[in-house]
Write a protein that holds these residues in place. Structure first.
Motif, PDB file in Angstrom:
ATOM      1  N   PRO A  90      11.809   3.708  -9.338  1.00  0.00           N
ATOM      2  CA  PRO A  90      11.830   3.241  -7.970  1.00  0.00           C
ATOM      3  C   PRO A  90      10.305   3.249  -7.406  1.00  0.00           C
ATOM      4  CG  PRO A  90      13.678   4.595  -8.191  1.00  0.00           C
ATOM      5  CD  PRO A  90      12.935   4.833  -9.463  1.00  0.00           C
ATOM      6  N   ALA A  91       9.435   4.625  -7.647  1.00  0.00           N
ATOM      7  CA  ALA A  91       8.147   4.465  -7.320  1.00  0.00           C
ATOM      8  C   ALA A  91       7.320   3.536  -7.911  1.00  0.00           C
ATOM      9  CB  ALA A  91       7.468   5.892  -7.579  1.00  0.00           C
ATOM     10  N   ILE A  92       7.507   3.067  -9.097  1.00  0.00           N
ATOM     11  CA  ILE A  92       6.745   2.121  -9.863  1.00  0.00           C
ATOM     12  C   ILE A  92       6.966   0.799  -9.274  1.00  0.00           C
ATOM     13  CG2 ILE A  92       6.492   0.917 -12.171  1.00  0.00           C
ATOM     14  CD1 ILE A  92       7.048   3.801 -13.514  1.00  0.00           C
ATOM     15  N   THR A  93       8.564   0.484  -8.991  1.00  0.00           N
ATOM     16  CA  THR A  93       8.719  -0.928  -8.482  1.00  0.00           C
ATOM     17  C   THR A  93       8.198  -0.978  -7.329  1.00  0.00           C
ATOM     18  OG1 THR A  93      10.836  -0.549  -9.872  1.00  0.00           O
ATOM     19  CG2 THR A  93      10.684  -2.333  -8.112  1.00  0.00           C
ATOM     20  N   LYS A  94       8.090   0.246  -6.278  1.00  0.00           N
ATOM     21  CA  LYS A  94       7.465  -0.037  -5.230  1.00  0.00           C
ATOM     22  C   LYS A  94       6.220  -0.476  -5.225  1.00  0.00           C
ATOM     23  CE  LYS A  94       7.216   2.366  -0.662  1.00  0.00           C
ATOM     24  NZ  LYS A  94       7.475   3.493   0.062  1.00  0.00           N
ATOM     25  N   ALA A  95       5.230   0.336  -6.010  1.00  0.00           N
ATOM     26  CA  ALA A  95       3.898   0.172  -6.098  1.00  0.00           C
ATOM     27  C   ALA A  95       3.537  -1.166  -6.675  1.00  0.00           C
ATOM     28  CB  ALA A  95       3.323   1.144  -6.988  1.00  0.00           C
ATOM     29  N   ILE A  96       4.295  -1.785  -7.785  1.00  0.00           N
ATOM     30  CA  ILE A  96       3.986  -3.034  -8.228  1.00  0.00           C
ATOM     31  C   ILE A  96       4.363  -4.051  -7.235  1.00  0.00           C
ATOM     32  CG2 ILE A  96       5.017  -4.734 -10.069  1.00  0.00           C
ATOM     33  CD1 ILE A  96       5.132  -2.258 -11.831  1.00  0.00           C
ATOM     34  N   ASN A  97       5.469  -3.978  -6.632  1.00  0.00           N
ATOM     35  CA  ASN A  97       5.950  -4.920  -5.440  1.00  0.00           C
ATOM     36  C   ASN A  97       4.667  -5.161  -4.592  1.00  0.00           C
ATOM     37  OD1 ASN A  97       8.169  -6.237  -6.245  1.00  0.00           O
ATOM     38  ND2 ASN A  97       9.208  -4.567  -5.500  1.00  0.00           N
ATOM     39  N   LYS A  98       4.108  -4.084  -4.196  1.00  0.00           N
ATOM     40  CA  LYS A  98       3.199  -4.014  -3.284  1.00  0.00           C
ATOM     41  C   LYS A  98       1.754  -4.827  -3.842  1.00  0.00           C
ATOM     42  CE  LYS A  98      -0.064  -0.878  -0.484  1.00  0.00           C
ATOM     43  NZ  LYS A  98      -0.344   0.457  -0.248  1.00  0.00           N
ATOM     44  N   ASN A  99       1.365  -4.421  -4.887  1.00  0.00           N
ATOM     45  CA  ASN A  99       0.503  -5.067  -5.582  1.00  0.00           C
ATOM     46  C   ASN A  99       0.412  -6.562  -5.739  1.00  0.00           C
ATOM     47  OD1 ASN A  99      -1.079  -2.924  -5.871  1.00  0.00           O
ATOM     48  ND2 ASN A  99      -0.531  -2.385  -7.947  1.00  0.00           N
ATOM     49  N   ILE A 100       1.789  -7.089  -6.002  1.00  0.00           N
ATOM     50  CA  ILE A 100       2.026  -8.296  -6.086  1.00  0.00           C
ATOM     51  C   ILE A 100       1.992  -9.104  -4.756  1.00  0.00           C
ATOM     52  CG2 ILE A 100       3.865 -10.045  -6.335  1.00  0.00           C
ATOM     53  CD1 ILE A 100       5.171  -8.112  -8.519  1.00  0.00           C
ATOM     54  N   LYS A 101       2.116  -8.647  -4.036  1.00  0.00           N
ATOM     55  CA  LYS A 101       2.148  -9.085  -2.609  1.00  0.00           C
ATOM     56  C   LYS A 101       0.848  -9.179  -2.017  1.00  0.00           C
ATOM     57  CE  LYS A 101       6.864  -7.446  -0.688  1.00  0.00           C
ATOM     58  NZ  LYS A 101       7.345  -6.579   0.290  1.00  0.00           N
ATOM     59  N   GLU A 102      -0.002  -8.105  -2.353  1.00  0.00           N
ATOM     60  CA  GLU A 102      -1.486  -8.420  -2.182  1.00  0.00           C
ATOM     61  C   GLU A 102      -2.110  -9.398  -3.079  1.00  0.00           C
ATOM     62  OE1 GLU A 102      -2.820  -4.249  -2.773  1.00  0.00           O
ATOM     63  OE2 GLU A 102      -1.838  -3.355  -0.970  1.00  0.00           O
ATOM     64  N   THR A 103      -1.670  -9.377  -4.217  1.00  0.00           N
ATOM     65  CA  THR A 103      -2.158 -10.460  -5.043  1.00  0.00           C
ATOM     66  C   THR A 103      -2.014 -12.017  -4.590  1.00  0.00           C
ATOM     67  OG1 THR A 103      -2.382  -8.950  -6.901  1.00  0.00           O
ATOM     68  CG2 THR A 103      -2.496 -11.315  -7.332  1.00  0.00           C
ATOM     69  N   ARG A 104      -0.652 -12.036  -3.888  1.00  0.00           N
ATOM     70  CA  ARG A 104      -0.283 -13.291  -3.603  1.00  0.00           C
ATOM     71  C   ARG A 104      -1.212 -13.553  -2.112  1.00  0.00           C
ATOM     72  NH1 ARG A 104       5.958 -12.227  -4.351  1.00  0.00           N
ATOM     73  NH2 ARG A 104       6.103 -13.062  -6.555  1.00  0.00           N
TER      74      ARG A 104
END
Length: 109
Positions: A90-104
């Motif tokens: 869950p922590a990894i998913t949250k961090a990756i989702n945050k990075n994806i949003k920032e990249t977008r």
């Protein structure tokens, strides 16, 4: 855990997954064939698999793959699967989702 042993311990294994947050890799003839994880972890894995083909994930991965490899080596894991098995999904998913949003956001600018 061997599949033959798992068959005799299925109830106990499920309780350990549910209550102790334990994960199991099932083996047949000393080869990994399946995993037993919590429903929450299974949903997280489904979410991660949905990232496949997302260009933003690819760009993020290109930027972070060396960091991920360093963490994997430091953890003592032999491969990425073993490394992720010991992680807090869950922590990894949250961090990756945050990075994806920032990249977008950066790509839209």
């Amino acid at each position: 855990i061997a599949v033959s042993e798992f068959k005799n311990l299925i109830g106990e294994c499920i309780n350990q997954v549910v209550y102790a947050k334990k994960r199991f890799i099932l083996q047949r003839h000393n080869k990994d064939v399946a995993g037993l994880v919590s429903a929450e972890d299974a949903r997280q894995l489904e979410n991660i698999s949905s990232w496949k083909g997302d260009d933003n994930v690819g760009k993020m991965y290109d930027n972070d793959r060396e960091k991920l490899f360093e963490l994997m080596v430091k953890s003592g894991a032999k491969n990425l699967t073993e490394f992720l098995y010991g992680c807090d999904l869950p922590a990894i998913t949250k961090a990756i989702n945050k990075n994806i949003k920032e990249t977008r956001k950066l790509n839209k600018s």
